[in-house]
Every structure is written in C-alpha cells, then in structure tokens.
Design an enzyme around this catalytic site. Structure first.
Site, short mmCIF file in Angstrom:
data_model
loop_
_atom_site.label_atom_id
_atom_site.label_comp_id
_atom_site.label_asym_id
_atom_site.label_seq_id
_atom_site.Cartn_x
_atom_site.Cartn_y
_atom_site.Cartn_z
N SER A 155 1.25 -1.02 5.53
CA SER A 155 0.76 -1.01 4.15
C SER A 155 1.86 -0.58 3.20
O SER A 155 2.73 0.23 3.56
CB SER A 155 -0.40 -0.02 4.00
OG SER A 155 -0.78 0.08 2.63
N TYR A 169 -4.28 7.98 5.76
CA TYR A 169 -4.01 6.53 5.76
C TYR A 169 -2.53 6.25 5.53
O TYR A 169 -1.89 5.56 6.34
CB TYR A 169 -4.85 5.85 4.67
CG TYR A 169 -4.65 4.36 4.58
CD1 TYR A 169 -5.28 3.50 5.47
CD2 TYR A 169 -3.82 3.80 3.61
CE1 TYR A 169 -5.10 2.13 5.40
CE2 TYR A 169 -3.63 2.43 3.53
CZ TYR A 169 -4.28 1.60 4.43
OH TYR A 169 -4.09 0.24 4.36
N1 LIG Z 1 -6.83 -5.15 1.85
C1 LIG Z 1 -5.73 -4.57 1.44
O1 LIG Z 1 -5.44 -4.57 0.25
C2 LIG Z 1 -4.78 -3.91 2.41
C3 LIG Z 1 -3.59 -3.42 1.91
C4 LIG Z 1 -2.68 -2.85 2.80
C5 LIG Z 1 -2.98 -2.79 4.14
N2 LIG Z 1 -4.15 -3.28 4.60
C6 LIG Z 1 -4.41 -3.22 6.05
O2 LIG Z 1 -4.87 -4.48 6.51
C7 LIG Z 1 -5.71 -4.29 7.65
C8 LIG Z 1 -7.03 -5.00 7.43
O3 LIG Z 1 -7.69 -4.41 6.32
P1 LIG Z 1 -8.78 -5.13 5.40
O4 LIG Z 1 -8.45 -4.78 4.02
O5 LIG Z 1 -8.92 -6.53 5.80
O6 LIG Z 1 -10.04 -4.23 5.83
P2 LIG Z 1 -11.53 -4.57 6.22
O7 LIG Z 1 -12.06 -5.68 5.40
O8 LIG Z 1 -12.23 -3.26 6.21
O9 LIG Z 1 -11.40 -5.11 7.73
C9 LIG Z 1 -11.14 -4.24 8.77
C10 LIG Z 1 -11.37 -4.97 10.08
O10 LIG Z 1 -11.14 -4.04 11.16
C11 LIG Z 1 -12.32 -3.95 11.95
N3 LIG Z 1 -12.44 -2.58 12.47
C12 LIG Z 1 -12.67 -1.44 11.76
N4 LIG Z 1 -12.77 -0.40 12.58
C13 LIG Z 1 -12.60 -0.88 13.85
C14 LIG Z 1 -12.63 -0.30 15.14
N5 LIG Z 1 -12.82 1.02 15.33
N6 LIG Z 1 -12.42 -1.09 16.21
C15 LIG Z 1 -12.23 -2.43 16.05
N7 LIG Z 1 -12.20 -3.02 14.86
C16 LIG Z 1 -12.40 -2.27 13.78
C17 LIG Z 1 -13.45 -4.33 11.02
O11 LIG Z 1 -14.59 -4.78 11.70
P3 LIG Z 1 -15.83 -3.77 12.18
O12 LIG Z 1 -16.19 -2.93 11.01
O13 LIG Z 1 -16.89 -4.73 12.63
O14 LIG Z 1 -15.30 -2.99 13.33
C18 LIG Z 1 -12.79 -5.45 10.25
O15 LIG Z 1 -12.78 -6.64 11.02
C19 LIG Z 1 -5.86 -2.78 7.82
O16 LIG Z 1 -4.94 -2.32 8.79
C20 LIG Z 1 -5.48 -2.25 6.45
O17 LIG Z 1 -5.01 -0.93 6.52
C21 LIG Z 1 -5.08 -3.82 3.77
#
Ligand SMILES: NC(=O)c1ccc[n+]([C@@H]2O[C@H](COP(=O)([O-])OP(=O)(O)OC[C@H]3O[C@@H](n4cnc5c(N)ncnc54)[C@H](OP(=O)(O)O)[C@@H]3O)[C@@H](O)[C@H]2O)c1
Length: 263
Positions: A155, A169
């Site tokens: 991130s 985080y």
């Molecule tokens: N969106 C952004 O702006 C952003 C920016 C920087 C970094 N990121 C990174 O990108 C990645 C994806 O984030 P996102 O924004 O797409 O978040 P999100 O929409 O919350 O998706 C998270 C995914 O991880 C799964 N997950 C959560 N806890 C889990 C567990 N204990 N075991 C297995 N799967 C699990 C969730 O499914 P379930 O809830 O069904 O388990 C979901 O598929 C993360 O690493 C986040 O830190 C995101």
C-alpha cells in the site's frame, strides 16, 4: 547466446499458467483475477465467505477458467490447507498474488490490541505462510527464462504517512514491502520473482467509507486527477505475471496516480 524476441501478444500471454489470487472475491483482488483470466491464466480465488466465493466464481467465469475455494487466510493451518487444495491436481503454481488484507482505523488513544493481531496476521504473516507452503509448487513452475511470480499487494500507506489512524495497517504493509525484498533475494536464484504493488485509492469495500467521505477531494489532489480503476490494477498484475515482467524482482511499484510518488 541466442536472442528470442517475443511478439507483443506473447509478451503478455498467460495461457497455460496457474494462478492463486487471495481475496479475489471483490475489490482489488477481483480486478487482478479478471486481468489474469483475460490474459489466459487459470485462476483460483479465495476468501472466507463461501457465498461470496461462489458468486465471484460465477461472475468471473465469463472471463476464463476460475475456481473459488473458501479459507480464512489469517490462520496458518488454513493457508496450508488452501495450498494443498490449489496444488492437488498439479504440483505447480506459476503466479501467487497475496492480496487479501484487512484495515483497522481507530484513534491512537483507543487503538486496541486486537487491531494489531487481526491486521498483522492477514497482511504480513499470511503472505509469508502462503509462500512457504507453495514453495515447492512455485519452484516447479519457474525457469530461468520465465520465473514463477509472487506479487504482494502492499500500500502507499507504507510509502507516505497516511491521513487516517491505521497504525497496524501501514506498518504491516511496510513490513510486507521489506519481506518482498528479502524473499526476492533468496528466491531469485530459484527462479521465483517477488514484487509488491502499492496501490493508491481504488474503489472497494475497504475504501468505501473513505471514498464516500472524501473521494472527490482525494481525486482532485492526485496529480492524475482521479482514483484508481480496474484496468490500472489488471494492467500492473498482468505485467508482473507475464514475460513482460520477467526481469523485475524486489520492486515495490506504486500504482497511485502520483499521490504518494509526488508527495
Ligand atoms: N482499495 C484500496 O484503495 C487499497 C489501497 C491500498 C492497498 N490495498 C490493499 O489491497 C488489498 C485488497 O483490498 P480491497 O480494497 O480490495 O479490500 P476488500 O474489498 O475489503 O477485499 C478484501 C478481500 O480479502 C478477503 N479477506 C479478508 N479477510 C480475509 C481472511 N481472513 N482470509 C481470507 N480472505 C480474506 C475478502 O473476502 P472475505 O471478507 O470474504 O474474507 C476480500 O475478498 C488489501 O491487501 C489492501 O490492503 C487496497
């Protein structure tokens, strides 16, 4: 030594490749899964929620051969169980995308102990456990010419100082960036590359509250004037997973419209 020029299509072609995208049921993981599928890879996605897994599998199946396996990847035993299932029919994995992640946002004064374990287990330990369990399969897939790929989703919160109080985080992501470099050095000679992508703001469940509240201001302040979209994430993932990205390892690539890179 002979020099082989690939065609443009070959350079980004993932046909015949097997990939695992954790957290591929929504958000950034789904953007990546779709990109890999469109490039021809067979993809396994995983998340805790079995119903979300089934729905995502159905949604993504229009783009290629996808299978969803529910698992709680914040647990070591679950990482090992998933790894066993992913490699059950072929002891080979070309692409591992460690994307599943959790965010905890709370002021310093009340930031709870639980917000450390929950976040660090999933964001930092789980990518390590999956690499460990899948190492034989990654070794079996990689060659000097076309290494196996590990892509860790970090991130920009680990590159600049985030505005929100997300202590565990941002520090878990900084640690993941460092783990990326450590593993890159060790696994390069074994024909496995390890890179990280550091996304800026992308629409997702994790970002929904932030983007509702200040999405327009964030976009306006970004040099490129917008938040991220599906193609931005699919593009970098396919690049890192394909011939085109075969000579990168140990990198942390910000995909943020310039937000942290020009801060
Ligand atoms: N969106 C952004 O702006 C952003 C920016 C920087 C970094 N990121 C990174 O990108 C990645 C994806 O984030 P996102 O924004 O797409 O978040 P999100 O929409 O919350 O998706 C998270 C995914 O991880 C799964 N997950 C959560 N806890 C889990 C567990 N204990 N075991 C297995 N799967 C699990 C969730 O499914 P379930 O809830 O069904 O388990 C979901 O598929 C993360 O690493 C986040 O830190 C995101």
């Amino acid at each position: 030594m002979g020099h082989h020029f690939t065609t443009h299509a070959e350079r980004f072609d993932l046909r015949g490749k097997r990939a695992l995208v954790t957290g591929g049921t929504r958000g950034i993981g789904m953007m990546i899964a779709r990109g890999l599928l469109q490039a021809g890879a067979r993809v396994v996605i995983s998340s805790r929620d079995a119903e979300a897994c089934a729905q995502a599998e159905e949604r993504l199946s229009e783009f290629g051969e996808v299978r969803a396996i529910p698992a709680d990847l914040s647990r070591h035993d679950e990482c090992r169980r998933l790894s066993g299932l992913v490699t059950a029919d072929a002891e080979r994995l070309d692409i591992l995308v460690n994307n599943a992640g959790a965010l905890w946002d709370e002021p310093l004064e009340t930031f709870p102990d639980e917000a450390w374990d929950t976040v660090v287990d999933l964001n930092l330990k789980s990518p390590f456990w999956l690499v460990q369990a899948l190492l034989p399969a990654l070794r079996a897939a990689g060659t000097a010419d076309d290494p196996a790929r590990v892509v860790n989703i970090g991130s920009i919160a680990a590159l600049h100082i985030p505005q929100r109080p997300n202590y565990s985080y941002s520090s878990s992501k900084a640690a993941l960036h460092q783990l990326t470099r450590v593993l890159a050095k060790e696994l390069g000679p074994q024909h496995i590359t390890v890179n990280a992508v550091a996304p800026g703001p992308f629409p997702s469940a994790m970002m929904a509250a932030t983007l509702d509240e200040m999405g327009e201001a964030i976009a306006a302040a970004a040099p490129l004037g917008r938040i991220g979209r599906d193609d931005d994430m699919a593009g970098v993932a396919v690049f890192l997973a394909s011939r085109a990205g075969a000579y990168l390892t140990g990198t942390v690539i910000p995909v943020d419209g310039g937000i942290a890179t020009t801060a």
